[in-house]
Design an enzyme around this catalytic site. Structure first.
Site, short mmCIF file in Angstrom:
data_model
loop_
_atom_site.label_atom_id
_atom_site.label_comp_id
_atom_site.label_asym_id
_atom_site.label_seq_id
_atom_site.Cartn_x
_atom_site.Cartn_y
_atom_site.Cartn_z
N ASP A 225 0.83 -1.20 0.00
CA ASP A 225 0.00 0.00 0.00
C ASP A 225 0.88 1.26 0.00
O ASP A 225 1.87 1.34 0.72
CB ASP A 225 -0.87 -0.02 1.27
CG ASP A 225 -1.92 1.07 1.29
OD1 ASP A 225 -2.77 1.09 0.39
OD2 ASP A 225 -1.90 1.92 2.21
N GLU A 274 14.53 -15.51 -0.30
CA GLU A 274 15.04 -16.58 0.57
C GLU A 274 14.00 -17.67 0.75
O GLU A 274 14.31 -18.78 1.17
CB GLU A 274 15.33 -16.02 1.98
CG GLU A 274 16.60 -15.24 2.08
CD GLU A 274 16.65 -14.50 3.42
OE1 GLU A 274 15.84 -14.78 4.33
OE2 GLU A 274 17.51 -13.61 3.52
C1 NOJ Z 1 -4.48 2.97 -0.85
C2 NOJ Z 1 -5.62 2.07 -0.50
O1 NOJ Z 1 -5.96 1.33 -1.64
C3 NOJ Z 1 -6.74 2.96 -0.02
O2 NOJ Z 1 -7.94 2.25 0.13
C4 NOJ Z 1 -6.31 3.61 1.27
O3 NOJ Z 1 -7.30 4.52 1.68
C5 NOJ Z 1 -4.99 4.35 1.11
N1 NOJ Z 1 -4.03 3.60 0.36
C6 NOJ Z 1 -4.38 4.65 2.44
O4 NOJ Z 1 -3.91 3.48 3.03
#
Ligand code: NOJ
Length: 575
Positions: A225, A274
């Site tokens: 993310d 790994e």
């Molecule tokens: C991207 C995620 O897909 C989204 O849903 C989220 O709100 C933001 N990152 C923050 O983590």
């Protein structure tokens, strides 16, 4: 031996260097948004037991892997993207035993599991952050986040001019333990999501340990993310612009896509390599591929200004895949599609990573609804538009996507042709950006409505206890039950297309397409053993027959040498 796990595409992806080849090269990866997929315990919220119960459906759909959005312990300020404990499951989703059972069952079926890793920020309820606040100024734990004194005579102004992606300042002021106003902390998203300070060694150590925890649990990879956000420019300099929204995605920002992030991913890649590739049922394949090391992947969620910059995330010693958001944002227009396909393939070729393709996810309006509306409305659209048009184009877009070389992502429910629910009443909305974005954005709840499994019944088979967001009337007609075995249904189209990709590896292989001459508004390109013709115009167009029709997104009839390609239709031909 299951055919799913045992098919790294080494033999078919001739243009990629050997170190970058593997099962993910041409994989179809299905995104499960756990709270909206299937509810196993009848509390109105999807959970891991629900996902586990539906694995046979995913197997039958034919996908290679399942990516699960976060299910960790979380106060759910941003639907789980605010993690309080990276090593436990939120009780609303189940337990670690449920996760273990899910991973095992998936592997038994030949499906791989990719989990979501959220390293840019934690929840404000994470132990480090809670203690950092409670211990007050001078707490060593504050160095693991970005705490700064404010500007102005009394520190009443934020430390810099950065804005939160969800709207409003990217800083929130703390209150010291003695009740007086204190320092500010940085949060690129909601205030409940404080950003980690990745310059601090404890943060890097902690995430290496979290990676190992989940790799030991047996997962096949991580979707990372905000992969572009971990490193901030030294000194956290002002942006100097009041139009941050315009710059986002078009420019390198002091908080996004900084070169320093790549060092982090290089260190993670060493850890993943790994680990041995997960073993499925029946032992190693005759080629012994399952015992090779590697096979666990990192996928970057990196919104960068250009696909060339996205390619930096998938250099041979970094991640394996990155989402292609430029593709996701492209209008239903032949020239624009051709351009983004070429640019994407060209950008990835030098690094040898597969190009990826995606049309929908949990952050953007579903592509049925995007294509039902005029272009240029962005990725969060509030109007239903022309539903029939949207579905027709969406089906054609899917066949186009699945004919391209590389890996494709499918977001739960798109195989049912679900539209966004654009008329959710404000009082049921939960997306934090809806409350902060002041009407600009924040309509992500519309693509998160629980999916329909049956024609009737409580929440159309989602679970026995209703659904956390209301499902629209008539949702049952789009259900899995209603579409299964129904000739021409969107679900059967996805099943056939994914099966055809598996039966004819030439479709997803390689790193280039051969464009053939086409009338305006059409795309015609060759893939090994195939031709794909796409009519993006709103009128039928006659073209010469290209071979035998393998699949088409709308009914077509060939009569001898010519075919009338209906409006907004894609046809796959074997040649
Ligand atoms: C991207 C995620 O897909 C989204 O849903 C989220 O709100 C933001 N990152 C923050 O983590």
């Amino acid at each position: 031996m299951t055919q799913h796990l045992a098919a790294p595409s080494t033999g078919t992806s001739g243009d990629a260097p050997a170190h970058q080849t593997g099962w993910w090269q041409d994989a179809v990866i299905y995104q499960v948004y756990p709270r909206s997929f299937a509810d196993g315990n009848g509390d109105g919220m999807g959970d891991l037991a629900g996902v586990r119960g539906r694995l046979p459906y995913l197997k039958d759909l034919g996908v290679d892997a399942v990516w699960l959005s976060p299910f960790y312990a979380s106060p759910q300020a941003d639907a789980g993207y605010d993690v309080a404990d990276y090593r436990t499951i939120d009780p609303m989703f189940g337990t670690l035993l449920d996760a273990d059972a899910l991973i095992r069952d998936a592997h038994d079926l030949g499906l791989r599991i990719i989990v979501d890793l959220v390293p840019n920020h934690s929840s404000d309820r994470h132990e480090w952050f809670r203690r950092a606040l409670a211990e007050g100024p001078g707490s060593a734990l504050r160095e693991r986040y970005h705490f700064r004194p404010g500007k102005g005579a009394d520190g009443e102004l934020p430390p810099n001019d950065w804005e939160s992606i969800f709207g409003g300042p990217a800083w929130t002021r703390t209150t010291d333990p003695d009740g007086t106003p204190g320092d500010w902390y940085l949060h690129l998203f909601a205030p409940e999501q404080p950003d980690f300070n990745w310059e601090h060694p404890a943060v890097a150590d902690e995430f290496r340990s979290i990676l190992r925890f989940w790799l030991d649990m047996g997962v096949d990879g991580f979707r990372v993310d905000v992969a572009h956000g971990l490193v901030k420019a030294a000194g956290l300099p002002d942006l100097g612009s009041h139009d941050q929204l315009k710059l986002l995605g078009n420019d390198v920002m002091p908080f996004f896509d900084q070169d320093g992030v790549h060092e982090i991913y290089r260190s993670w890649r060493i850890i993943l390599d790994e680990y041995p590739e997960k073993k499925g049922p029946g032992g190693p394949s005759s080629e012994g591929r399952w015992w090779a090391t590697g096979g666990r992947i990192l996928v970057a969620e990196a919104w960068t200004p250009t696909v060339e910059r996205t390619a930096n995330y998938v250099r041979p010693d970094e991640m394996h895949q990155a989402f292609n958001f430029q593709y996701l944002s492209t209008a239903w227009d032949a020239a624009e599609l051709r351009k983004v396909i070429d640019t994407s393939l060209d950008a990835m070729r030098p690094v040898g990573a597969p190009t990826t393709w995606v049309l929908s996810n949990h952050d953007v309006t579903r592509h049925t609804t995007r294509f039902a509306n005029p272009p240029g409305l962005g990725t969060q659209i509030r109007t239903a538009g022309d539903r029939d048009l949207g579905l027709r184009r969406a089906r054609a877009a899917t066949l186009l996507m699945l004919a391209l070389p590389g890996s494709a992502y499918v977001y739960q429910g798109e195989e049912l042709g679900l539209p966004d629910v654009t008329d959710l009443p404000d009082e049921v909305r939960q997306d934090p950006s809806f409350f902060r974005a002041e009407g600009q954005d924040g309509f992500r709840d519309g693509c998160r409505v629980p999916i329909p499994w049956t024609r009737d019944g409580s929440s159309y088979g989602f679970g026995d206890g209703g659904s956390w967001l209301p499902q629209p009337e008539g949702w049952g007609e789009l259900s899995v039950q209603a579409q299964t075995g129904e000739e021409g249904s969107t679900l059967e189209l996805y099943r056939s297309a994914i099966a055809a990709r598996r039966a004819h590896p030439g479709l997803g292989a390689g790193a280039s397409v051969e464009w053939l001459g086409a009338p305006e508004g059409l795309l015609i390109f060759a893939r090994p053993g195939f031709v794909c013709t796409v009519n993006t115009t709103g009128r039928p167009v006659r073209i010469p027959v290209r071979g035998n029709v393998l699949l088409s997104s709308s009914p077509v009839v060939t009569d001898g040498a010519e075919i009338e390609l209906p409006a907004d239709t894609t046809v796959w031909w074997t040649v």
